[in-house]
Scaffold this motif. Structure first.
Motif, PDB file in Angstrom:
ATOM      1  N   THR A  27       0.610  -1.244   0.644  1.00 48.03           N
ATOM      2  CA  THR A  27      -0.213   0.428  -0.432  1.00 48.03           C
ATOM      3  C   THR A  27       0.852   1.557   0.267  1.00 48.03           C
ATOM      4  OG1 THR A  27      -0.480  -0.336   2.592  1.00 48.03           O
ATOM      5  CG2 THR A  27      -1.513  -0.993   0.930  1.00 48.03           C
ATOM      6  N   PHE A  28       2.041   1.278   0.023  1.00 51.03           N
ATOM      7  CA  PHE A  28       2.813   2.229   0.820  1.00 51.03           C
ATOM      8  C   PHE A  28       3.349   3.310  -1.027  1.00 51.03           C
ATOM      9  CE2 PHE A  28       6.624   0.330  -1.299  1.00 51.03           C
ATOM     10  CZ  PHE A  28       7.150   0.980  -1.898  1.00 51.03           C
ATOM     11  N   ASN A  29       2.765   2.690  -1.529  1.00 46.30           N
ATOM     12  CA  ASN A  29       2.888   3.315  -2.733  1.00 46.30           C
ATOM     13  C   ASN A  29       1.413   4.420  -3.675  1.00 46.30           C
ATOM     14  OD1 ASN A  29       5.789   2.735  -4.634  1.00 46.30           O
ATOM     15  ND2 ASN A  29       4.458   0.285  -5.459  1.00 46.30           N
ATOM     16  N   ASP A  30       0.954   3.873  -2.407  1.00 44.34           N
ATOM     17  CA  ASP A  30      -0.575   4.405  -2.900  1.00 44.34           C
ATOM     18  C   ASP A  30      -0.402   6.213  -1.946  1.00 44.34           C
ATOM     19  OD1 ASP A  30      -2.040   3.099  -4.902  1.00 44.34           O
ATOM     20  OD2 ASP A  30      -2.825   1.218  -2.800  1.00 44.34           O
ATOM     21  N   PHE A  31      -0.048   5.715  -1.008  1.00 43.65           N
ATOM     22  CA  PHE A  31       0.079   6.477   0.038  1.00 43.65           C
ATOM     23  C   PHE A  31       1.289   7.666  -0.532  1.00 43.65           C
ATOM     24  CE2 PHE A  31       2.270   8.135   3.882  1.00 43.65           C
ATOM     25  CZ  PHE A  31       2.000   8.808   4.310  1.00 43.65           C
ATOM     26  N   ASP A  32       2.462   7.005  -1.170  1.00 47.27           N
ATOM     27  CA  ASP A  32       3.685   8.336  -1.946  1.00 47.27           C
ATOM     28  C   ASP A  32       2.533   8.576  -2.551  1.00 47.27           C
ATOM     29  OD1 ASP A  32       4.949   7.081   0.246  1.00 47.27           O
ATOM     30  OD2 ASP A  32       6.727   5.754  -1.537  1.00 47.27           O
ATOM     31  N   SER A  33       1.768   8.317  -3.561  1.00 46.42           N
ATOM     32  CA  SER A  33       0.989   9.064  -4.956  1.00 46.42           C
ATOM     33  C   SER A  33       0.353  10.478  -4.543  1.00 46.42           C
ATOM     34  CB  SER A  33       0.507   8.317  -5.769  1.00 46.42           C
ATOM     35  OG  SER A  33       1.434   7.161  -6.543  1.00 46.42           O
ATOM     36  N   ALA A  34      -0.303   9.901  -3.216  1.00 48.47           N
ATOM     37  CA  ALA A  34      -1.257  10.448  -2.838  1.00 48.47           C
ATOM     38  C   ALA A  34      -0.447  12.098  -1.964  1.00 48.47           C
ATOM     39  CB  ALA A  34      -2.311  10.033  -1.071  1.00 48.47           C
ATOM     40  N   MET A  35       0.768  11.607  -1.640  1.00 46.43           N
ATOM     41  CA  MET A  35       1.714  12.707  -1.050  1.00 46.43           C
ATOM     42  C   MET A  35       1.914  13.304  -1.867  1.00 46.43           C
ATOM     43  SD  MET A  35       1.525  12.388   2.530  1.00 46.43           S
ATOM     44  CE  MET A  35       0.397  12.021   1.907  1.00 46.43           C
ATOM     45  N   LEU A  36       2.263  12.733  -3.197  1.00 45.65           N
ATOM     46  CA  LEU A  36       3.285  14.039  -4.763  1.00 45.65           C
ATOM     47  C   LEU A  36       1.378  14.923  -4.461  1.00 45.65           C
ATOM     48  CD1 LEU A  36       4.867  11.298  -6.720  1.00 45.65           C
ATOM     49  CD2 LEU A  36       6.027  12.963  -5.559  1.00 45.65           C
ATOM     50  N   ASP A  37       0.619  14.772  -3.824  1.00 46.88           N
ATOM     51  CA  ASP A  37      -0.713  15.851  -4.643  1.00 46.88           C
ATOM     52  C   ASP A  37      -0.679  16.608  -3.127  1.00 46.88           C
ATOM     53  OD1 ASP A  37      -1.538  15.597  -7.242  1.00 46.88           O
ATOM     54  OD2 ASP A  37      -3.361  14.503  -6.494  1.00 46.88           O
ATOM     55  N   VAL A  38      -0.321  15.757  -2.366  1.00 51.33           N
ATOM     56  CA  VAL A  38      -1.043  17.130  -1.309  1.00 51.33           C
ATOM     57  C   VAL A  38       0.093  17.999   0.127  1.00 51.33           C
ATOM     58  CG1 VAL A  38      -1.484  16.407   1.793  1.00 51.33           C
ATOM     59  CG2 VAL A  38      -2.409  14.647   0.612  1.00 51.33           C
ATOM     60  N   LEU A  39       1.608  17.377  -0.449  1.00 53.04           N
ATOM     61  CA  LEU A  39       2.917  18.163   0.794  1.00 53.04           C
ATOM     62  C   LEU A  39       3.227  19.801  -0.321  1.00 53.04           C
ATOM     63  CD1 LEU A  39       5.473  15.106   1.090  1.00 53.04           C
ATOM     64  CD2 LEU A  39       3.539  16.316   2.573  1.00 53.04           C
ATOM     65  N   PRO A  40       2.848  19.985  -1.996  1.00 47.85           N
ATOM     66  CA  PRO A  40       2.962  20.813  -2.231  1.00 47.85           C
ATOM     67  C   PRO A  40       1.480  22.042  -1.552  1.00 47.85           C
ATOM     68  CG  PRO A  40       3.118  18.933  -3.820  1.00 47.85           C
ATOM     69  CD  PRO A  40       3.213  18.303  -2.542  1.00 47.85           C
ATOM     70  N   ARG A  41       0.867  21.395  -1.915  1.00 44.54           N
ATOM     71  CA  ARG A  41      -0.362  22.479  -0.981  1.00 44.54           C
ATOM     72  C   ARG A  41       0.204  22.745   0.421  1.00 44.54           C
ATOM     73  NH1 ARG A  41      -4.488  18.544  -3.382  1.00 44.54           N
ATOM     74  NH2 ARG A  41      -4.973  18.483  -1.418  1.00 44.54           N
ATOM     75  N   VAL A  42       0.462  22.534   0.514  1.00 43.99           N
ATOM     76  CA  VAL A  42       1.110  22.994   2.403  1.00 43.99           C
ATOM     77  C   VAL A  42       2.189  24.103   2.626  1.00 43.99           C
ATOM     78  CG1 VAL A  42       1.667  22.224   4.757  1.00 43.99           C
ATOM     79  CG2 VAL A  42       0.537  20.472   3.339  1.00 43.99           C
ATOM     80  N   ALA A  43       1.807  25.052   3.384  1.00 41.06           N
ATOM     81  CA  ALA A  43       2.574  26.239   2.467  1.00 41.06           C
ATOM     82  C   ALA A  43       4.499  25.953   3.816  1.00 41.06           C
ATOM     83  CB  ALA A  43       2.213  27.828   3.696  1.00 41.06           C
ATOM     84  N   ALA A  44       4.862  26.550   2.955  1.00 41.64           N
ATOM     85  CA  ALA A  44       6.306  26.396   3.747  1.00 41.64           C
ATOM     86  C   ALA A  44       6.404  26.851   4.582  1.00 41.64           C
ATOM     87  CB  ALA A  44       7.079  27.664   2.801  1.00 41.64           C
ATOM     88  N   GLY A  45       7.214  25.746   5.708  1.00 40.64           N
ATOM     89  CA  GLY A  45       6.761  26.328   7.177  1.00 40.64           C
ATOM     90  C   GLY A  45       5.598  25.824   8.095  1.00 40.64           C
ATOM     91  N   GLY A  46       4.791  25.016   6.972  1.00 38.56           N
ATOM     92  CA  GLY A  46       2.965  24.315   7.726  1.00 38.56           C
ATOM     93  C   GLY A  46       4.038  23.281   8.230  1.00 38.56           C
ATOM     94  N   THR A  47       2.739  22.736   9.353  1.00 41.36           N
ATOM     95  CA  THR A  47       2.945  20.958   9.436  1.00 41.36           C
ATOM     96  C   THR A  47       1.718  20.901   8.900  1.00 41.36           C
ATOM     97  OG1 THR A  47       3.304  23.451  11.703  1.00 41.36           O
ATOM     98  CG2 THR A  47       2.536  20.527  11.381  1.00 41.36           C
TER      99      THR A  47
END
Length: 131
Positions: A27-47
């Motif tokens: 399942t990790f590939n699905d998670f990693d793929s989702a993170m490619l979408d999610v992480l760029p939307r988190v502001a620099a310095g965000g949590t």
């Protein structure tokens, strides 16, 4: 059992991810793929908060995925915090010392108290908003 991920954006600076099921070699590939979408939307310095209350199992592949999130957020001046670890999942993190203890929280209240404390250190404000 499968893996499921729900994303909750509380503010532009904080995104909570709810992980369900098993984060393993299947399942990790699905998670990693989702993170490619999610992480760029988190502001620099965000949590990024990873709520692991419904994560029943994590393998070394899952640990690697979480380590990648931590590296990505650190590179952008941000943080990755873990919340509500099930005992068996917490044991895996304890064994491999994958995450510093100050980044692991037992529940949302403990996490919010930590975040409030950190913000008050920066602003120098000793008052606590009771809202």
């Amino acid at each position: 059992m499968t893996f499921n991920l729900n994303t909750e954006s509380e503010s532009p600076d904080r995104t909570t991810l709810h992980l369900h099921g098993r984060l393993d070699a299947q399942t990790f590939n699905d998670f990693d793929s989702a993170m490619l979408d999610v992480l760029p939307r988190v502001a620099a310095g965000g949590t990024v908060v990873l709520d692991l209350s419904a994560l029943e199992y994590i393998s070394s592949a899952g640990l690697r995925s979480i380590a990648m999130i931590r590296r990505s957020m650190r590179a952008r001046g941000g943080h990755t915090l873990l919340l509500n670890l099930q005992p068996q999942v917490r044991k895996v993190f304890d064994i491999v010392k994958a995450v510093p203890l100050h980044e692991v929280f037992a529940n949302a209240q403990e996490l919010d108290s930590y975040l409030d404390h950190m913000q008050r250190q920066i602003t120098g404000d000793g008052a606590v908003d009771s809202a």
